[in-house]
Design a protein around this motif. Structure first.
Motif, mmCIF file in Angstrom:
data_model
loop_
_atom_site.group_PDB
_atom_site.id
_atom_site.type_symbol
_atom_site.label_atom_id
_atom_site.label_comp_id
_atom_site.label_asym_id
_atom_site.label_seq_id
_atom_site.Cartn_x
_atom_site.Cartn_y
_atom_site.Cartn_z
ATOM 1 N N GLY A 51 83.322 30.095 71.207
ATOM 2 C CA GLY A 51 83.104 31.059 72.277
ATOM 3 C C GLY A 51 81.793 30.911 73.020
ATOM 4 O O GLY A 51 81.653 31.419 74.131
ATOM 5 N N PHE A 52 80.808 30.235 72.451
ATOM 6 C CA PHE A 52 79.538 30.056 73.157
ATOM 7 C C PHE A 52 78.772 28.906 72.523
ATOM 8 O O PHE A 52 79.165 28.373 71.485
ATOM 9 N N ALA A 53 77.683 28.513 73.170
ATOM 10 C CA ALA A 53 76.838 27.436 72.665
ATOM 11 C C ALA A 53 75.431 27.977 72.423
ATOM 12 O O ALA A 53 74.987 28.912 73.100
ATOM 13 N N LEU A 54 74.738 27.394 71.479
ATOM 14 C CA LEU A 54 73.382 27.811 71.131
ATOM 15 C C LEU A 54 72.391 26.740 71.550
ATOM 16 O O LEU A 54 72.639 25.537 71.353
ATOM 17 N N ARG A 55 71.259 27.168 72.104
ATOM 18 C CA ARG A 55 70.165 26.255 72.401
ATOM 19 C C ARG A 55 69.130 26.395 71.291
ATOM 20 O O ARG A 55 68.597 27.479 71.050
ATOM 21 N N ILE A 56 68.854 25.306 70.601
ATOM 22 C CA ILE A 56 67.948 25.312 69.451
ATOM 23 C C ILE A 56 66.703 24.499 69.787
ATOM 24 O O ILE A 56 66.799 23.340 70.212
ATOM 25 N N ASP A 57 65.539 25.097 69.609
ATOM 26 C CA ASP A 57 64.289 24.448 70.022
ATOM 27 C C ASP A 57 63.824 23.372 69.047
ATOM 28 O O ASP A 57 63.172 22.407 69.443
ATOM 29 N N ARG A 58 64.096 23.542 67.757
ATOM 30 C CA ARG A 58 63.564 22.619 66.749
ATOM 31 C C ARG A 58 64.653 21.702 66.231
ATOM 32 O O ARG A 58 65.789 22.107 65.997
ATOM 33 N N GLY A 59 64.281 20.435 66.030
ATOM 34 C CA GLY A 59 65.196 19.469 65.446
ATOM 35 C C GLY A 59 65.081 19.473 63.930
ATOM 36 O O GLY A 59 64.503 20.382 63.319
ATOM 37 N N LEU A 60 65.594 18.409 63.308
ATOM 38 C CA LEU A 60 65.553 18.328 61.849
ATOM 39 C C LEU A 60 64.122 18.198 61.331
ATOM 40 O O LEU A 60 63.865 18.464 60.150
ATOM 41 N N ASP A 61 63.194 17.813 62.202
ATOM 42 C CA ASP A 61 61.792 17.756 61.784
ATOM 43 C C ASP A 61 61.264 19.129 61.392
ATOM 44 O O ASP A 61 60.281 19.256 60.660
ATOM 45 N N GLY A 62 61.942 20.184 61.867
ATOM 46 C CA GLY A 62 61.532 21.536 61.522
ATOM 47 C C GLY A 62 61.790 21.893 60.072
ATOM 48 O O GLY A 62 61.337 22.942 59.602
ATOM 49 N N LEU A 63 62.523 21.031 59.360
ATOM 50 C CA LEU A 63 62.780 21.269 57.942
ATOM 51 C C LEU A 63 61.668 20.735 57.049
ATOM 52 O O LEU A 63 61.533 21.168 55.904
ATOM 53 N N THR A 64 60.885 19.797 57.566
ATOM 54 C CA THR A 64 59.973 19.058 56.687
ATOM 55 C C THR A 64 58.860 19.911 56.101
ATOM 56 O O THR A 64 58.431 19.685 54.976
ATOM 57 N N ASP A 65 58.371 20.902 56.845
ATOM 58 C CA ASP A 65 57.282 21.732 56.338
ATOM 59 C C ASP A 65 57.750 23.133 55.961
ATOM 60 O O ASP A 65 56.942 24.038 55.770
ATOM 61 N N ALA A 66 59.074 23.313 55.867
ATOM 62 C CA ALA A 66 59.613 24.625 55.518
ATOM 63 C C ALA A 66 59.431 24.889 54.027
ATOM 64 O O ALA A 66 59.471 23.966 53.207
ATOM 65 N N ASP A 67 59.225 26.147 53.680
ATOM 66 C CA ASP A 67 59.166 26.562 52.275
ATOM 67 C C ASP A 67 60.554 26.923 51.759
ATOM 68 O O ASP A 67 60.836 26.791 50.575
ATOM 69 N N THR A 68 61.399 27.410 52.660
ATOM 70 C CA THR A 68 62.786 27.744 52.336
ATOM 71 C C THR A 68 63.680 27.243 53.456
ATOM 72 O O THR A 68 63.348 27.402 54.632
ATOM 73 N N ILE A 69 64.803 26.645 53.089
ATOM 74 C CA ILE A 69 65.823 26.238 54.054
ATOM 75 C C ILE A 69 67.092 27.006 53.726
ATOM 76 O O ILE A 69 67.519 27.053 52.573
ATOM 77 N N VAL A 70 67.692 27.613 54.751
ATOM 78 C CA VAL A 70 68.963 28.322 54.572
ATOM 79 C C VAL A 70 70.018 27.611 55.415
ATOM 80 O O VAL A 70 69.801 27.357 56.607
ATOM 81 N N VAL A 71 71.147 27.311 54.781
ATOM 82 C CA VAL A 71 72.246 26.641 55.478
ATOM 83 C C VAL A 71 73.393 27.635 55.649
ATOM 84 O O VAL A 71 74.087 27.961 54.680
ATOM 85 N N PRO A 72 73.604 28.162 56.855
ATOM 86 C CA PRO A 72 74.728 29.085 57.085
ATOM 87 C C PRO A 72 76.057 28.343 57.015
ATOM 88 O O PRO A 72 76.118 27.109 57.108
ATOM 89 N N GLY A 73 77.134 29.109 56.896
ATOM 90 C CA GLY A 73 78.451 28.505 56.903
ATOM 91 C C GLY A 73 78.804 27.937 58.269
ATOM 92 O O GLY A 73 78.249 28.315 59.297
#
Length: 322
Positions: A51-73
């Motif tokens: 039904g719609f598209a999302l614009r996401i500012d950060r790529g996979l590089d945004g995972l490298t310094d994360a303390d927690t990563i959440v993967v939605p369904g």
């Protein structure tokens, strides 16, 4: 600040994505400060959904310094791309806490992060998860599973419970309770699922005829309590007590007593440094062995592992090492 990165896959389930975004975003410390920095990350700048598209500012590089990563369904039928799976594996190797919401567990399983671990997912997908990933110990009847570094939750609403659990692990019960109030959800849900949730006092149906008896039981948990003593305290026969108990609490007197003892033990494990043997006595278990067996059956883990989950954790902002 503790950085939470939400990995948005193609055809992400919007509710699954919004749950961690809002729950961690709503969290406040007692002085009003935000303890979490929440970001959305994706492999591509534009993510399609139904039904719609999302614009996401950060790529996979945004995972490298994360303390927690959440993967939605995600409603995507195929596995995530090799780049996504590699990013998840690298984060796990670095000690990042990784959690999934609903069928997001399939992405973790594809990356090999659930091998040899207990895990859950939406009840409609548990059989498929078990079939495709036989090395995963799938638990279909829980809201979420906490393995320490890796967590999984069941259907979408169970993501709320898991996020509150992580907030509670990080910052304590008071902060988690405030977040729950902001979301207008209970800090704990009843339903028989094994949950890492503490009750300082077992729930008592206020205003019921059994309230004085239940409070009496709470006050005498450390000693042996028989059904006959309960009936005498309530001024009823054992048969009448059992019937009234089932009507007003949904369980039997002895089952309520056992769960009250486990909950007392949970509170002591989190808030004291008493040895396990002493806690077993304080909670009214006949022996440390009986205590460990009952605790594991109700809570889903050992007393020692439970204490480790709530004491001695790294402060928010620090990575949890495997």
């Amino acid at each position: 600040m503790h950085t939470v990165a939400i990995l948005v896959l193609d055809n992400v389930v919007p509710f699954d994505m919004a749950t961690p975004f809002q729950m961690f975003g709503w969290t406040r410390l007692p002085d009003g400060r935000r303890p979490y920095r929440v970001r959305l990350c994706a492999e591509s700048p534009e993510v399609p959904t139904e039904g719609f598209a999302l614009r996401i500012d950060r790529g996979l590089d945004g995972l490298t310094d994360a303390d927690t990563i959440v993967v939605p369904g995600s409603d995507e039928t195929g596995p995530p791309s090799p780049r996504v799976l590699a990013a998840l594996r690298e984060a796990a190797q670095a000690g990042t806490r990784i959690a999934s919401v609903c069928v997001g567990a399939f992405a973790l399983a594809e990356a090999g992060l659930l091998d040899g671990l207990r895990a859950t997912t939406h009840w409609m997908a548990t059989d498929e998860l078990a079939r495709r990933f036989p090395r995963v110990e799938v638990q279909p009847d829980v809201l979420y599973v906490d393995n320490g570094q890796i967590l999984t939750s069941a259907g979408a609403a169970a993501g709320l419970d898991m996020c509150l659990h992580m907030i509670r692990r990080d910052l304590g019960s008071a902060v988690a309770a405030h977040t729950a109030r902001m979301a207008v959800v209970p800090l704990e849900r009843e339903g028989g699922q094994a949950q890492f949730i503490v009750h300082e006092h077992p729930p008592v149906p206020r205003g019921s005829a059994l309230e004085p008896l239940l409070e009496w039981i709470e006050d005498h948990l450390a000693r042996e309590i028989t059904l006959a003593e309960m009936a005498e305290s309530a001024g009823m026969s054992e048969r009448t007590l059992s019937r009234r108990f089932r009507e007003q609490t949904g369980t039997t007197p002895l089952q309520w007593l056992l769960r009250a003892r486990v909950r007392r033990a949970q509170y002591l494990l989190e808030n004291s440094d008493h040895p396990i043997e002493r806690i077993a006595r304080q909670a009214g278990f006949g022996s440390p062995t009986a205590f460990r067996e009952r605790f594991r059956r109700v809570v889903g883990t050992t007393p020692h592992a439970y204490r480790s989950a709530f004491q001695g954790k790294n402060p928010v902002g620090a990575r949890e090492r495997a």
